[in-house]
Scaffold this active site. Structure first.
Site, PDB file in Angstrom:
ATOM      1  N   LYS A 190       0.846  -1.201   0.000  1.00 50.97           N
ATOM      2  CA  LYS A 190       0.000   0.000   0.000  1.00 50.97           C
ATOM      3  C   LYS A 190       0.878   1.246   0.000  1.00 50.97           C
ATOM      4  O   LYS A 190       1.628   1.482   0.949  1.00 50.97           O
ATOM      5  CB  LYS A 190      -0.900   0.052   1.232  1.00 50.97           C
ATOM      6  CG  LYS A 190      -1.858   1.243   1.139  1.00 50.97           C
ATOM      7  CD  LYS A 190      -2.529   1.572   2.437  1.00 50.97           C
ATOM      8  CE  LYS A 190      -1.821   2.624   3.238  1.00 50.97           C
ATOM      9  NZ  LYS A 190      -1.801   3.957   2.635  1.00 50.97           N
ATOM     10  N   GLY A 242       7.321   4.212   8.184  1.00 48.83           N
ATOM     11  CA  GLY A 242       6.426   5.321   8.507  1.00 48.83           C
ATOM     12  C   GLY A 242       6.741   5.848   9.883  1.00 48.83           C
ATOM     13  O   GLY A 242       7.865   5.699  10.375  1.00 48.83           O
ATOM     14  N   SER A 243       5.729   6.427  10.503  1.00 49.53           N
ATOM     15  CA  SER A 243       5.971   7.083  11.787  1.00 49.53           C
ATOM     16  C   SER A 243       6.118   6.050  12.913  1.00 49.53           C
ATOM     17  O   SER A 243       5.568   4.950  12.836  1.00 49.53           O
ATOM     18  CB  SER A 243       4.816   8.024  12.099  1.00 49.53           C
ATOM     19  OG  SER A 243       3.616   7.285  12.123  1.00 49.53           O
ATOM     20  N   THR A 244       6.800   6.445  13.958  1.00 48.01           N
ATOM     21  CA  THR A 244       6.962   5.570  15.125  1.00 48.01           C
ATOM     22  C   THR A 244       5.596   5.283  15.749  1.00 48.01           C
ATOM     23  O   THR A 244       5.335   4.164  16.190  1.00 48.01           O
ATOM     24  CB  THR A 244       7.920   6.238  16.136  1.00 48.01           C
ATOM     25  OG1 THR A 244       9.215   6.305  15.516  1.00 48.01           O
ATOM     26  CG2 THR A 244       8.039   5.459  17.421  1.00 48.01           C
ATOM     27  N   VAL A 246       2.613   4.981  14.283  1.00 46.82           N
ATOM     28  CA  VAL A 246       1.900   3.904  13.569  1.00 46.82           C
ATOM     29  C   VAL A 246       2.684   2.589  13.703  1.00 46.82           C
ATOM     30  O   VAL A 246       2.090   1.519  13.818  1.00 46.82           O
ATOM     31  CB  VAL A 246       1.646   4.277  12.086  1.00 46.82           C
ATOM     32  CG1 VAL A 246       1.026   3.104  11.330  1.00 46.82           C
ATOM     33  CG2 VAL A 246       0.733   5.493  11.993  1.00 46.82           C
ATOM     34  N   GLY A 247       4.010   2.670  13.745  1.00 46.05           N
ATOM     35  CA  GLY A 247       4.822   1.466  13.957  1.00 46.05           C
ATOM     36  C   GLY A 247       4.411   0.755  15.242  1.00 46.05           C
ATOM     37  O   GLY A 247       4.320  -0.472  15.289  1.00 46.05           O
ATOM     38  N   GLU A 264      10.724   0.410   9.860  1.00 46.64           N
ATOM     39  CA  GLU A 264      11.652   1.524   9.593  1.00 46.64           C
ATOM     40  C   GLU A 264      10.900   2.788   9.972  1.00 46.64           C
ATOM     41  O   GLU A 264       9.994   3.206   9.255  1.00 46.64           O
ATOM     42  CB  GLU A 264      12.011   1.587   8.094  1.00 46.64           C
ATOM     43  CG  GLU A 264      12.654   0.343   7.550  1.00 46.64           C
ATOM     44  CD  GLU A 264      14.096   0.175   8.000  1.00 46.64           C
ATOM     45  OE1 GLU A 264      14.620   1.067   8.695  1.00 46.64           O
ATOM     46  OE2 GLU A 264      14.671  -0.852   7.669  1.00 46.64           O
ATOM     47  N   CYS A 298      13.457  10.586   6.859  1.00 50.50           N
ATOM     48  CA  CYS A 298      13.507   9.969   8.198  1.00 50.50           C
ATOM     49  C   CYS A 298      14.891  10.107   8.823  1.00 50.50           C
ATOM     50  O   CYS A 298      15.017  10.242  10.022  1.00 50.50           O
ATOM     51  CB  CYS A 298      13.108   8.509   8.115  1.00 50.50           C
ATOM     52  SG  CYS A 298      13.999   7.645   6.846  1.00 50.50           S
ATOM     53  N   GLU A 395      10.266  14.755  16.115  1.00 55.04           N
ATOM     54  CA  GLU A 395      10.594  14.742  14.695  1.00 55.04           C
ATOM     55  C   GLU A 395       9.689  15.756  13.990  1.00 55.04           C
ATOM     56  O   GLU A 395       8.471  15.692  14.110  1.00 55.04           O
ATOM     57  CB  GLU A 395      10.333  13.343  14.129  1.00 55.04           C
ATOM     58  CG  GLU A 395      10.746  13.224  12.687  1.00 55.04           C
ATOM     59  CD  GLU A 395      10.459  11.837  12.098  1.00 55.04           C
ATOM     60  OE1 GLU A 395       9.413  11.263  12.422  1.00 55.04           O
ATOM     61  OE2 GLU A 395      11.281  11.371  11.312  1.00 55.04           O
TER      62      GLU A 395
HETATM   63  P1  NDP Z   1       2.572   7.293   8.719  1.00 57.27           P
HETATM   64  O1  NDP Z   1       3.091   6.380   9.745  1.00 57.27           O
HETATM   65  O2  NDP Z   1       1.447   8.155   9.067  1.00 57.27           O
HETATM   66  O3  NDP Z   1       2.144   6.496   7.418  1.00 57.27           O
HETATM   67  C1  NDP Z   1       2.932   5.564   6.788  1.00 57.27           C
HETATM   68  C2  NDP Z   1       2.051   4.619   6.005  1.00 57.27           C
HETATM   69  O4  NDP Z   1       1.237   3.866   6.914  1.00 57.27           O
HETATM   70  C3  NDP Z   1       1.074   5.306   5.067  1.00 57.27           C
HETATM   71  O5  NDP Z   1       0.899   4.497   3.947  1.00 57.27           O
HETATM   72  C4  NDP Z   1      -0.178   5.368   5.898  1.00 57.27           C
HETATM   73  O6  NDP Z   1      -1.350   5.516   5.147  1.00 57.27           O
HETATM   74  C5  NDP Z   1      -0.137   4.034   6.598  1.00 57.27           C
HETATM   75  N1  NDP Z   1      -0.902   3.955   7.825  1.00 57.27           N
HETATM   76  C6  NDP Z   1      -1.394   4.970   8.591  1.00 57.27           C
HETATM   77  N2  NDP Z   1      -2.045   4.456   9.677  1.00 57.27           N
HETATM   78  C7  NDP Z   1      -1.944   3.105   9.598  1.00 57.27           C
HETATM   79  C8  NDP Z   1      -2.383   2.028  10.419  1.00 57.27           C
HETATM   80  N3  NDP Z   1      -3.053   2.229  11.551  1.00 57.27           N
HETATM   81  N4  NDP Z   1      -2.097   0.775  10.036  1.00 57.27           N
HETATM   82  C9  NDP Z   1      -1.386   0.538   8.910  1.00 57.27           C
HETATM   83  N5  NDP Z   1      -0.967   1.518   8.086  1.00 57.27           N
HETATM   84  C10 NDP Z   1      -1.218   2.787   8.423  1.00 57.27           C
HETATM   85  O7  NDP Z   1       3.848   8.092   8.225  1.00 57.27           O
HETATM   86  P2  NDP Z   1       3.897   9.204   7.132  1.00 57.27           P
HETATM   87  O8  NDP Z   1       3.319   8.750   5.850  1.00 57.27           O
HETATM   88  O9  NDP Z   1       3.375  10.423   7.760  1.00 57.27           O
HETATM   89  O10 NDP Z   1       5.469   9.268   6.864  1.00 57.27           O
HETATM   90  C11 NDP Z   1       6.284   9.984   7.632  1.00 57.27           C
HETATM   91  C12 NDP Z   1       6.974   9.124   8.679  1.00 57.27           C
HETATM   92  O11 NDP Z   1       7.693   8.046   8.089  1.00 57.27           O
HETATM   93  C13 NDP Z   1       8.021   9.899   9.435  1.00 57.27           C
HETATM   94  O12 NDP Z   1       7.875   9.699  10.803  1.00 57.27           O
HETATM   95  C14 NDP Z   1       9.336   9.342   8.956  1.00 57.27           C
HETATM   96  O13 NDP Z   1      10.368   9.453   9.844  1.00 57.27           O
HETATM   97  C15 NDP Z   1       8.990   7.934   8.635  1.00 57.27           C
HETATM   98  N6  NDP Z   1       9.880   7.395   7.624  1.00 57.27           N
HETATM   99  C16 NDP Z   1      10.822   6.483   8.013  1.00 57.27           C
HETATM  100  C17 NDP Z   1      11.727   5.966   7.111  1.00 57.27           C
HETATM  101  C18 NDP Z   1      12.733   4.948   7.535  1.00 57.27           C
HETATM  102  O14 NDP Z   1      13.274   4.269   6.684  1.00 57.27           O
HETATM  103  N7  NDP Z   1      13.038   4.781   8.790  1.00 57.27           N
HETATM  104  C19 NDP Z   1      11.709   6.372   5.713  1.00 57.27           C
HETATM  105  C20 NDP Z   1      10.671   7.293   5.399  1.00 57.27           C
HETATM  106  C21 NDP Z   1       9.795   7.777   6.338  1.00 57.27           C
HETATM  107  P3  NDP Z   1      -1.816   7.036   4.767  1.00 57.27           P
HETATM  108  O15 NDP Z   1      -0.859   7.542   3.806  1.00 57.27           O
HETATM  109  O16 NDP Z   1      -3.150   6.907   4.178  1.00 57.27           O
HETATM  110  O17 NDP Z   1      -1.821   7.763   6.063  1.00 57.27           O
END
Ligand code: NDP
Length: 789
Positions: A190, A242-244, A246-247, A264, A298, A395
């Site tokens: 996704k 993604g974000s910590t 949501v992680g 990540e 990130c 962040e």
């Molecule tokens: P989010 O965590 O909000 O979203 C990441 C992805 O997860 C999106 O596709 C999002 O969908 C989806 N998502 C949101 N909620 C859920 C859920 N409950 N269950 C499953 N999937 C979900 O992060 P952002 O998109 O805002 O990205 C920014 C973050 O990503 C920053 O914190 C950044 O540091 C981190 N990041 C880390 C990297 C790494 O390699 N360590 C690399 C790049 C970014 P939707 O888009 O619809 O919200």
């Protein structure tokens, strides 16, 4: 402007990249997209718009994936799995190679589409995002070929669910898809809601190269679509970037399911400039560290730590450089910074800046022009901040740099590590001794020396602490998509029967309660209560401390003090493990008798368990100086040195059976790699490990390296899982316990390994003399060092 005027002001003229090709592709699809499932695009259904954040124009309508869509995609991936796994590595390599070639051929289209969808400048999508994506497919085509040789005894997970963010849409997709396919998995991915377009173009490429249907499925949607993937019962592994926040939700959602998980997550990476750095290079590096991709990175070097003696001159030069950065149309080739991904991100950052100001910091915005419309922000520098200011701790994920100063190297390290994250760090110094002294002291998965933001498909990328676990790239990343074949065949274990004291058999030799072992000393339990230890035949064999939260806290504190063990030489660690083996050997008979009393083992069985325990101590003494890192061949004038580092404090909860061998099998690899541990031995039969105190005391184990708390496994495991001073937790026991510890581990996102209620044969040296636990006891830090420059 005429030529004379251009010579006079030396300003840039506009250099727009054409968008016709990207518009043409969008038009071909009627600017409406469905999902890509089983090799075909589904028809468009109700969803959301994808907006160009620089121009605010709608680019396309995207379908919002429902649970039903996710289910169809997972079914397609499952159905394709046998065929995909039956292909030879060479066949899979050809598909990966074909994807790389097609990405290369369409690289301009991808770059323009990416910039339109995300707002990043074309210079970066063209020169960084797309070439790196291509590189990932080439690199992993190689892994598909060689996987059997390098990863003997491993199998792919099966169906992978992959969820990615919006900051590097195609690159994050490539980081996820290339290794998953190379390993023989199929997948459902996704993309982020803000940036789905290049993923859909990628789907088209998969179809054009004839990738079999169902191998790659792309379902667009919002967070709920991601959650549906995570929760789908037929997904075997989740890979999330993604974000910590949501992680952590995903960690909880997958607890106890047995799904593989790699995370990540976010970062707040330090950018450390020493007084002996090449200041101009460090300023230039910093521009890249924090204003690359509008700071939506990130691993962005978002915390400048500059040595006090050069702070004034450095900040002066930095401000001058900031003022010359050009912010504007992402498709203009001479722009330095484009638009942020969406207005909501701009609002979020503005709000954070307001809060920071309230907390007393000074905000400096670069002087250059910024377009009046669209999601633009100026490069921003925050000074006069304390380490507790929200802008220093949180962040920001935007073009905002916070600056702090330090006086000496120790202070730099303390400030650098003063964060819950641990993704990356940059160190600038012309003194190689200093730089290489600091690198191992920083708690992060990546360290760049005199460079920044370097990444490559051959070098693992990923974090420590709340920046997540697992790596992407290279051999380190391949492991995230593979599992040991024997793990898939494990059977559920039988619960040990409850033992009751048989009054007739009660011996009269109970004269003491075995104590806990904390910080190198035997320690009374906090509660004063004890537990009876009953033999298999009902005889009361003794009593042990009924450990509680306070005992665990004391043990963790001692273990943290003992963690300097990690900096001792591997040779020394090996010597101590050998010594433990030698001293256990000296007391073989005594331990075998103990095992017979506790577990009713036959004489031979008991002796065998002791002998295997000695052998295991020897096995890991042998590993201590052999399980080491690698030097990666990255395609720049640098080497990436993959250092194997201990995780820190590991909590270990041992099973009821194999009262000695199971504990030793986990203790030995953990300490061989330089961790210190808090061990909860068999709840039913703890006396073998309390007897082990004397073996430790005669083997020169430094204080705090091994701490042992007896008591109720479940309760002690809970405390270990919740304790933020514990960096990793290994739990062997029933499924409910596994599920509990995985759920409770989210406080500091500790790395949890649990047996998920499966029966492990601890006597099997093939499994437990090898690197199975060594991998879990370590994390890789990739240190990038200029080389050959
Ligand atoms: P989010 O965590 O909000 O979203 C990441 C992805 O997860 C999106 O596709 C999002 O969908 C989806 N998502 C949101 N909620 C859920 C859920 N409950 N269950 C499953 N999937 C979900 O992060 P952002 O998109 O805002 O990205 C920014 C973050 O990503 C920053 O914190 C950044 O540091 C981190 N990041 C880390 C990297 C790494 O390699 N360590 C690399 C790049 C970014 P939707 O888009 O619809 O919200």
């Amino acid at each position: 402007m005429n030529i004379n005027e251009i010579f006079a002001n030396l300003d840039y003229g506009p250099a727009p990249e054409a968008r016709d090709m990207a518009n043409g592709w969008l038009d071909e699809h009627g600017r409406k997209f469905g999902h890509f499932i089983d090799g075909r695009f589904t028809s468009h259904k109700k969803g959301f718009a994808s907006i160009n954040p620089a121009t605010e124009e709608e680019l396309a309508q995207i379908s919002n994936g429902t649970k039903g869509d996710v289910d169809k995609a997972v079914k397609a991936a499952r159905a394709a799995l046998p065929m995909w796994q039956a292909l030879s590595g060479f066949e899979r390599a050809k598909y990966l190679y074909a994807i790389a070639r097609q990405l290369q051929k369409h690289s301009r289209l991808f770059a323009v589409l990416e910039s339109m969808d995300n707002g990043k400048v074309i210079r970066e999508s063209r020169d960084s995002d797309i070439p790196l994506s291509i590189r990932h497919f080439y690199h992993h085509a190689g892994w598909a070929m060689h996987i059997d040789k390098r990863f003997t005894g491993y199998v792919p997970y099966g169906v992978c669910g992959q969820i990615i963010p919006w900051n590097f849409p195609l690159l994050m997709l490539s980081w996820k898809i290339a290794p998953a396919l190379a390993a023989g998995n199929t997948l459902v991915l996704k993309p982020a809601e803000f940036t789905p377009l290049t993923a859909l173009l990628f789907a088209q490429i998969c179809s054009e190269i004839g990738l079999p249907g169902g191998v790659v499925n792309i379902v667009t949607g919002e967070g709920e679509t991601g959650a549906a993937i995570v929760e789908h019962p037929d997904v075997d592994k989740i890979a999330f970037t993604g974000s910590t926040e949501v992680g952590k939700i995903i960690r909880k959602a997958t607890a106890g399911t047995g799904k593989g998980l790699s995370l990540e997550l976010g970062g707040k990476s330090p950018y450390i400039v020493f007084e002996n750095a090449d200041i101009d290079s460090a300023v230039e590096g910093l521009v890249d560290a924090i204003w690359f991709n509008q700071g939506e990175v990130c691993c962005a070097g978002s915390r400048l730590l500059v040595q006090e003696s050069i702070e004034t001159v450095f900040i002066e030069k930095l401000r001058a450089r900031m003022d010359r950065l050009r912010v504007g149309d992402p498709l203009d080739k001479s722009m330095d910074m484009g638009a942020l991904v969406a207005p909501v991100q701009v609002q979020k950052i503005k709000k954070m800046l307001e809060q920071g100001k309230k907390e007393g910091c000074t905000v400096y915005e670069a002087k250059g022009d910024v377009p009046a419309n669209g999601s633009f922000l100026r490069p921003t520098l925050i000074t006069d901040v304390s380490p507790a200011n929200s802008l220093v701790c949180e962040e920001i994920f935007g073009p905002v740099l916070v600056s702090l100063s330090f006086r000496n190297p120790d202070e730099a390290v303390a400030l650098a590590n003063n964060t819950r994250y641990g993704l990356a760090a940059s160190i600038w110094s012309e003194n190689i001794n200093l730089a290489l002294d600091i690198a191992p002291r920083i708690k992060s998965g990546i360290v760049w020396i005199n460079c920044t933001n370097q990444m490559d498909a051959s070098a693992g990328f990923g974090g420590y602490r709340e920046s997540g676990f697992g790596r992407e790239g290279g051999a380190e990343g391949m492991v995230s998509y593979l599992k040991r074949d024997w793990e898939k065949k494990l059977k559920p274990c039988q619960a040990e029967p409850v033992r009751k004291v048989d009054g007739v058999k009660t011996s009269s030799t109970i004269d003491r309660t075995a104590k806990n072992y904390i910080g190198g000393k035997q320690a009374r339990g906090d509660s004063g209560y004890s537990r009876q230890v009953v033999g298999a035949d009902g005889a009361l064999l003794g009593t042990v401390v009924d450990g509680n939260r306070k005992d665990i806290r004391n043990a963790v504190e001692a273990a943290r003090k003992g963690f300097s063990w990690g900096s001792k030489s591997a040779h020394l660690r090996a010597q101590i493990l050998y010594y433990l083996g030698e001293n256990l050997d000296y007391r073989r008979k005594e331990f075998a008798d103990r095992l017979r009393q506790m577990n009713g083992l036959a004489e031979e069985e008991a002796k065998n368990e002791v002998d295997l325990s000695i052998r295991r101590l020897f096995a890991f003494a042998g590993w201590a100086d052999k399980y080491d890192g690698a030097v990666h061949n990255v395609p720049i004038r640098a080497v990436s040195v993959a250092m194997i580092e201990p995780i820190g404090v590991i909590g270990i909860v041992a099973p009821d059976n194999f009262a000695l061998l199971a504990s030793v099998s986990m203790l030995a690899p953990a300490i061989a790699m330089g961790n210190s541990i808090v061990l909860v031995p068999s709840q039913l039969s703890p006396l073998a490990m309390t007897d082990f105190y004397q073996v430790m005391e005669t083997s020169d184990v430094p204080d705090g390296v091994i701490n042992i708390i007896t008591g109720k496994s479940h309760d002690l495991a809970r405390t270990l899982a919740e304790h933020d001073g514990v960096d990793a937790l290994w739990f062997v026991g029933e499924l409910t316990g596994s599920s509990m510890v995985e759920k409770l581990s989210t406080g500091n996102l500790k790395q949890v390994w649990s047996s998920l209620g499966k029966d492990l044969d601890w006597t099997d040296g093939e499994k437990f003399d090898g690197d199975y636990f060594l991998q879990k006891a370590t994390q890789v830090k990739n240190v990038w060092i200029p080389y050959g420059a």
